[in-house]
Design an enzyme around this catalytic site. Structure first.
Site, PDB file in Angstrom:
ATOM      1  N   LYS A 579      -9.491  78.057   3.619  1.00 35.23           N
ATOM      2  CA  LYS A 579      -8.827  77.396   2.482  1.00 35.23           C
ATOM      3  C   LYS A 579      -7.849  76.319   2.911  1.00 35.23           C
ATOM      4  O   LYS A 579      -7.274  75.632   2.074  1.00 35.23           O
ATOM      5  CB  LYS A 579      -8.034  78.426   1.682  1.00 35.23           C
ATOM      6  CG  LYS A 579      -8.886  79.483   1.079  1.00 35.23           C
ATOM      7  CD  LYS A 579      -8.028  80.433   0.268  1.00 35.23           C
ATOM      8  CE  LYS A 579      -8.796  81.693  -0.004  1.00 35.23           C
ATOM      9  NZ  LYS A 579      -8.334  82.850   0.707  1.00 35.23           N
ATOM     10  N   LYS A 682      -4.925  79.126  -4.250  1.00 37.01           N
ATOM     11  CA  LYS A 682      -6.119  79.125  -5.105  1.00 37.01           C
ATOM     12  C   LYS A 682      -5.882  78.400  -6.416  1.00 37.01           C
ATOM     13  O   LYS A 682      -6.724  77.611  -6.867  1.00 37.01           O
ATOM     14  CB  LYS A 682      -6.570  80.564  -5.361  1.00 37.01           C
ATOM     15  CG  LYS A 682      -7.141  81.211  -4.116  1.00 37.01           C
ATOM     16  CD  LYS A 682      -7.409  82.679  -4.346  1.00 37.01           C
ATOM     17  CE  LYS A 682      -7.988  83.316  -3.097  1.00 37.01           C
ATOM     18  NZ  LYS A 682      -7.983  84.773  -3.163  1.00 37.01           N
TER      19      LYS A 682
END
Ligand code: ADP
Ligand code: ASP
Ligand code: MG
Length: 814
Positions: A579, A682
């Site tokens: 990520k 996220k």
């Protein structure tokens, strides 16, 4: 009458000569046959090398000549045993002596003229043809031997002589009129000029000898016997799944051979085409294979493209300058200058602005061309009307050939977009008005990749080869490899994708294999592999330059992320489970997306949010179809959801966290989950994908974890949590007393994002989220009353690997 020509590999050893004899026996049983023979394989190259070595003044030629003699003598011994009546040994002996003398002479004068080289080269064909003739007689096949030098008359351009067809045809006709023999043997390649000096017809010229004889004698067919079953859709040494071409027209064959399909020597077609004599290319080692029929009209299926070829060692000359515009005669002078310097032009393009002319020539002529052209334009260069000739080397020509191309639109579009997708830069393009050939000049380092990609695009049975590199062999990486292994057949059957893992790396070592890493044994193979860090691994990937390459990052390392721009700029798609990239500074995230777009690569990171759940894809689809995201509410941490679903006071909070880590839900560093950072990343990614420019610092993170838990090591983290068990207990009891449950929730509303622990009632959308599930609610223009909901397991190696897998497939199909 039939003419059969056997190439170097067909007469390369005693064993293969036996095969040739059988083929001749069969052919001559029913027809008069003229047989043309090449030198034994490698002989011409070796003779050239001997000559060059002598010219340099070293005596390496002695060893080379010994090698040549040895090859011929052992072949003769194997073919004839003790029998010496055939007289070939004497012939080898005398010609060998002559060769020795010639090379010694060359060594002494340090000069190898083309004329002398031709005298050296003749040995190859003269001896091989004698051997075959003798073997035929030995097995009862009576034959007449005729030295082609007595039949084929050429000019004195040694090494590449031009045939005097009037004289040659007359002699060949005369020869056949005067003989009653039914089987005739000729050496290929050699001819003679009017002074009776030996000349040669160019490398590969035995094909031409055969065509000249076939045309002059009015043969019914010319058969070229070689080591492949005919002409193929591409060079079989380059492309694995080549197809054999069963029928092809003369013109297509000519284009293919001119542009590098070495299987037939380009000038060969002309004489037989003029007479309408069909040419059959056959395989000496598989004589019953159909082979390729070359004739006036192809009766084959309507394939748009007949073949793909390439020529290496090309130099590009560019003549440019503002003084060229509108003034006639520049191109004429350019080509005249090149032709006077005996330089053959292979490809020409001129841009319609007339600002530049670009031609492709053989690299060996580069400096000669530069001199000739700059001299021709000396005046214009001096007054600044045109620039000195630009000469660039290291190129190849790639050509797509097919008579039927002109009946189909979009062939060149497909060709160039396929090349573009693979990061292959096109230096110049040429398409003849016959539309039988589209050629492109590309860097030689890209040729193999280009030919393979185009072959797959135009000829494959639909299967597409995808070359996958995987960085990271931890829990998710391991699962991914397992899934790729077990799904391989299914992907090939159902999606026509041949997904091949060609590289695997962990933080210490890497395995690379063009032909595919063995997915059953990669762990042990890797343990035995050399040390390699990510930098050299990426360089190796770029160096391999394989088509349809996809790089998969299943690490959590920022170092790996640093390599994405380099990969994307080479049109290698990047699939990130990591990520770090998408959640780094906005500039970096958007520049990666732009680089991917610019170079036709994909940059996918579906598993960054919700593991295998289709969260980002759904969001992308909403946006692409014109919807707008108003609000997002989500439970995005499988770990935190698991922890709060399982923490009921019966055991310590730290124990539940430890279990989540053990089950593989947490990040490698569980503090990223517990601190809410992972959730913040996220929601950041979702907001960005929804079109908002937002940074990590913009996200409000209401931490529930005492600060001290985040200082120190992972062990300290666990012991600190134990120390603060009361704190966690209080959070739980406070909520429970009010009939509420704890959920770690991320939200994005009106451009603002926040994450934090909330106590929610039983009526809340997230109340029934069990285990490690994630849920995302999208409130959009279209979904304004009831949100669009995506819900399911949001952590775990299996689902995450499956999400990465899906990204790989998506990247492969776009
Ligand atoms: P010979 O010695 O029989 O004359 P060549 O070496 O001249 O044989 O030609 C045969 C070789 O041509 C094959 O072994 C193959 O590697 C090469 N080749 C290149 N392009 C093609 C193509 N499109 N189809 C078939 N063969 C090709
Ligand atoms: N022996 C010659 C060469 O190798 C001619 C031929 O084989 O066709 O080029
Ligand atoms: Mg050949």
């Amino acid at each position: 009458m039939k003419v059969l020509k056997f190439g170097g590999s067909s007469v390369g050893s005693a064993e293969t000569i036996e095969k040739v004899v059988e083929i001749i026996r069969e052919a001559s049983a029913s027809d008069t046959c003229a047989i043309v023979l090449s030198a034994m394989q490698g002989t011409t190259d070796a003779l050239i090398e001997a000559g060059r070595s002598a010219e340099r003044g070293d005596d390496g030629y002695i060893e080379i000549l010994d090698g040549i003699r040895e090859l011929h003598l052992t072949t003769i011994e194997k073919l004839f045993g003790d029998d010496t009546n055939h007289g070939v040994l004497d012939f080898v002996d005398s010609t060998s002596k002559e060769l020795d003398n010639l090379c010694e002479g060359v060594r002494l004068v340090r000069e190898l003229s083309p004329k002398t080289l031709d005298r050296i080269l003749r040995f190859g064909e003269l001896v091989s043809s004698r051997i075959v003739a003798a073997k035929l007689s030995d097995t009862g096949l009576e034959n007449e031997y005729r030295d082609s030098r007595r039949l084929i008359r050429t000019d004195s351009n040694h090494g590449f002589a031009a045939v005097d067809f009037a004289e040659t045809n007359r002699r060949i006709c005369e020869y056949f009129e005067d003989t009653t023999a039914k089987l005739h043997i000729f050496p290929g390649f050699v001819a003679s000029d009017s002074a009776r000096y030996t000349t040669t017809l160019g490398r590969g010229g035995s094909d031409y000898t055969a065509a000249i004889i076939a045309a002059a004698a009015g043969a019914d067919v010319l058969e070229i016997w070689t080591d492949v079953s005919g002409m193929m859709t591409a060079d079989p040494r380059f492309v694995r799944n080549v197809r054999q071409i069963s029928h092809i027209t003369y013109r297509e064959a000519m284009e293919l051979s001119h542009f590098g399909a070495k299987v037939i020597y380009p000038p060969t077609i002309q004489p037989v085409m003029a007479k309408g004599i069909p040419v059959l290319v056959k395989n000496t080692f598989a004589p019953h294979d159909h082979g390729t029929m070359i004739e006036a009209e192809s009766t084959a299926a309507n394939d748009m493209i007949r073949g793909i070829t390439s020529i290496d060692n090309i130099t590009v000359l560019s003549l440019e300058g503002s003084g060229m515009v509108g003034i006639p005669g520049f191109s004429k002078r350019l080509f005249d200058a090149l032709s006077r310097a005996l330089i053959n032009v292979i490809l020409i393009t001129q841009s319609s602005s007339e600002h530049s002319i670009c031609v492709g020539i053989e690299e060996k002529h580069a400096s000669k061309a530069k001199q000739a052209v700059d001299r021709e334009f000396e005046f214009e260069i001096n007054v600044g009307r045109i620039d000195p000739l630009k000469v660039e080397s290291g190129f190849s020509i790639l050509a797509l050939v097919g008579d039927k191309m002109k009946e189909h639109t979009g062939v060149s579009g497909k060709m160039f977009s396929t090349l573009g997708h693979n990061g292959i830069n096109i230096h110049a393009i040429a398409q003849g008005s016959s539309e039988r050939n589209i050629s492109a000049i590309i860097a030689s380092k890209d040729v193999r990749k280009a030919v393979n990609t185009l072959h797959e695009e135009f000829f494959s049975d639909g299967n597409k080869q995808i070359n996958v590199y995987i960085a990271g062999t931890g829990t998710v990486g391991g699962k991914l490899i397992e899934q790729l292994r077990t799904q391989h057949q299914h992907l090939s059957d159902e999606l026509r994708l041949n997904i091949r893992v060609v590289g695997v790396a962990n933080s210490k070592r890497a395995l690379l294999a063009d032909e595919g890493v063995d997915l059953n044994s990669y762990r042990s193979d890797m343990a035995a592999a050399d040390d390699m860090t990510i930098g050299p691994f990426i360089d190796a990937i770029i160096g391999q330059n394989l088509r349809n390459s996809v790089f998969v990052d299943v690490t959590a390392s920022p170092d790996v992320v640093e390599t994405y721009p380099k990969l994307l700029a080479k049109s290698i798609s990047v699939i990130a489970c990591n990520k770090v990239a998408a959640s780094s500074e906005y500039e970096k995230y958007s520049s990666l997306k732009n680089t991917a777009r610019e170079f036709g690569a994909n940059f996918f990171f579906e598993t960054n949010v919700g593991a295998g759940l289709p969260v980002i894809n759904t969001l992308n689809d909403l946006i692409r179809s014109g919807d707008q995201i108003k609000r997002i509410e989500a439970v995005l941490s499988g770990t935190l959801n698991f922890v709060f679903n399982n923490y009921d006071g019966s055991r310590e909070f730290a124990d539940v966290v430890r279990q989540a880590q053990k089950e593989g839900y947490t990040e490698p560093d569980p503090r990223l989950d517990l601190s809410g950072t992972d959730v913040a990343r996220k929601i950041l990614i979702l907001a960005r994908e929804a079109g908002y420019r937002i940074e990590m610092e913009d996200i409000e993170n209401a931490r529930f974890l005492p600060e001290s838990c985040l200082a120190g090591s992972v062990d300290d983290f666990y012991s600190e949590m134990t120390r603060h068990e009361d704190h966690f207990r209080r959070l739980l009891d406070d909520a429970a007393n009010r009939g509420l449950t704890l959920k770690y929730i991320a939200s994005f509303d009106d451009g603002k994002a926040k994450v934090g622990l909330q106590s929610i009632g039983p009526e809340h959308n997230f109340a029934n989220l069990s285990g490690k599930d994630n849920a995302v609610l999208f409130y959009t223009n279209r979904y304004f009353e009831q949100p669009l909901v995506i819900k399911g397991a949001g952590a775990g190696a299996d689902v995450t690997a499956a999400g990465v897998f899906a990204d790989i497939i998506r990247a492969s199909r776009s």
